[in-house]
Design a protein around this motif. Structure first.
Motif: not given
Length: 546
Positions: A306, A354, A357-358, A361
């Motif tokens: 990220a 978050i 969640y990211n 996958e």
């Protein structure tokens, strides 16, 4: 060693003022993103907030300076949270530091031995399984702070945390839950309208103001930890043979996970920039970065997908951006760290929700379950379940063994030994059907081996059964790309049985790898070099004269 050159040294050869400005701007933005994440991931790992910043500063700088990618941003990541927390509880900070240093040494050795390309041999089902499993363990681990619960015990295992959430639900704190919901709402809604300023920064500032101004009964970082703005100091961990034995599995796990995560991040970055990273140099950088991080009080680090993507999107073009990001975090540590004490724990939990969640996958997870063969999704589910129920060491180990066994079974099923169809037996067929058939002398039998011959398929050679009156057996091996010693032993056994019956063995079209195995084992001389034919026509000609 000519190819082991850091991208930083390659980048500055033709470095311009315009690139420098873009790198500095991108480095500042990435540092703002990394600040709350580093603190949150440190707390999720069971260490102090400043240790998360130590990691982002030291490992982030070193990996950018030595790395094989121009845009990689390194630091603490969610993948290590549960591993680090378990090591700290079992072996203390010295155990964690030693495991991280050992992992760093392993990574350096992997890079120097040019093993960067071997990471591709870890199946996608395993990486997806343990990544989704880690995401679920992070989410479960943050339920306590998100709902303001007070646990009776402090379990390490995920199942123990689930049990405590159920048993201690009566300690639910509505104010903590409300602050968590506010933070989560900001994290979800803010990026839809404002992309430049990180939502995580806004979330911690807004919720900290709420808690401070209204004096809400919500735990903050300062309530649970002593915040120290001190610089990272050099510290050599206590080393003993017993501790090395204890942490060796953890060190191997950290090394493999750091390698996989960093190289995956590099691949993603290559896709976004059109560039190409040096995987072996990246492994060396990850090793040195992790070692330095441990020696300066940090935790394991790897490439953060990220943050790397944010660096690219904001104009970062060289490793200078990653080094600027580390430098700015150092300034924050020295001058602004006391303000971190005001951050509410539910806001940290929301940020980690978050993150979980990211990284989960879940779309890929469901896609594999719906579309992949049973062998693939069974490996996925086993790895996922073991990650959640036990730990990553067990999950990766069992997953790899399970995947390897299923792969060997699949290869064994593909391999086949079959008898030829003979022209004289196909008189009823059309001429078109018989075009590919060749006349075979009556005293000759032809069998064809199709597929790799290894220990899982070696027993199929026993399917070769001769009829009475046959004096020559031709084994056609054009479709055998490779064989191992077990298959060669079965072939040798077949030869000895044929020899007892005065039947000559002729091998047709033996490929390079099987031929080298036969030559080294002396099998080629045993059956006679004259009994090797380059094609089936040569083999039939040889057999007709015997």
């Amino acid at each position: 060693m000519k190819d082991m050159i850091p991208q930083f040294l390659l980048s500055i050869r033709h470095y311009s003022k315009e690139q420098f400005v873009k790198d500095v701007i991108s480095g500042i933005i990435v540092a703002i993103i990394a600040l709350p994440l580093s603190i949150a991931l440190a707390l999720a790992s069971g260490v102090t907030p400043e240790q998360g910043l130590y990691t982002a500063i030291v490992a982030g700088f070193v990996i950018s300076f030595l790395g094989g990618s121009k845009v990689q941003i390194a630091g603490p990541t969610a993948a290590f949270a549960s591993i680090v927390a378990g090591i700290v509880i079992k072996n203390g900070m010295d155990g964690l530091a030693l495991a991280t240093v050992m992992a760093g040494i392993i990574l350096v050795i992997m890079g120097l031995l040019r093993l960067g390309s071997l990471i591709r041999f870890i199946p996608y089902t395993i990486t997806t399984g343990f990544t989704t499993g880690i995401a679920l363990t992070i989410l479960i681990g943050q339920l306590k702070d998100f709902m303001g619960l007070t646990f009776q015990e402090a379990p390490v295992e995920t199942m123990g945390k689930v049990k405590q959430v159920i048993l201690c639900f009566q300690t639910f704190n509505p104010m903590a839950f409300l602050i968590g919901i506010v933070a989560l709402s900001i994290l979800i809604i803010w990026p839809k309208f404002f992309k430049k300023v990180p939502a995580s920064l806004i979330a911690v500032v807004v919720t900290a103001l709420f808690v401070k101004v209204f004096e809400l009964p919500v735990n903050t970082i300062g309530d649970l930890y002593t915040i120290s703005p001190s610089l990272p100091t050099f510290h050599i961990p206590v080393v003993s043979f017993d501790l090395i034995k204890k942490v060796l599995p953890d060190a191997l796990t950290i090394a493999v996970l750091a390698a996989v995560e960093s190289l995956l991040s590099c691949v993603v970055a290559d896709g976004m920039t059109g560039g190409k990273h040096n995987s072996n140099m990246e492994l060396v950088a990850q090793g040195v970065g992790n070692t330095c991080s441990a020696l300066f009080g940090g935790i394991p680090a790897t490439g953060a997908i990220a943050r790397t993507a944010a660096n690219i999107k904001n104009g970062g073009q060289t490793p200078v951006a990653g080094m600027v990001h580390a430098g700015l975090l150092l300034l924050v540590l020295v001058f602004l760290m006391p303000f971190a004490a005001l951050i509410p724990m539910p806001a940290i939990a929301a940020i980690l929700f978050i993150v979980a969640y990211n990284m989960s996958e879940w779309r890929e997870f469901l896609f594999i379950v719906k579309t992949a063969p049973k062998s693939d999704w069974s490996v996925l589910l086993v790895t996922f379940a073991l990650t959640v129920a036990f730990d990553l060491v067990t999950a990766i180990g069992v997953g790899l063994v399970f995947a390897s066994l299923l792969f060997m079974k699949r290869m064994a099923d593909v391999a086949e030994v079959s008898g030829w169809r003979y022209l004289e037996d196909e008189k009823a067929g059309s001429d078109r059907e018989n075009l590919d058939l060749k006349p075979v002398p009556k005293h000759v039998s032809v069998f064809e081996i199709d597929g790799p011959m290894f220990f899982g398929a070696a027993d199929k050679i026993s399917k070769v059964v001769l009829e009475e009156g046959k004096r020559v057996l031709i084994l056609r091996m054009r479709s055998v790309p490779a064989m191992d010693s077990t298959a060669l032993k079965s072939l040798n056994k077949l030869y000895l049985n044929l020899k007892k019956k005065n039947v000559i063995l002729v091998l047709s079209h033996v490929n390079q790898q099987p031929m080298s195995i036969m030559e080294r084992a002396g099998f080629a001389d045993l059956i006679g070099r004259e009994n090797f034919a380059g094609s089936i026509d040569d083999a039939l000609m040889r057999a007709s004269g015997l």
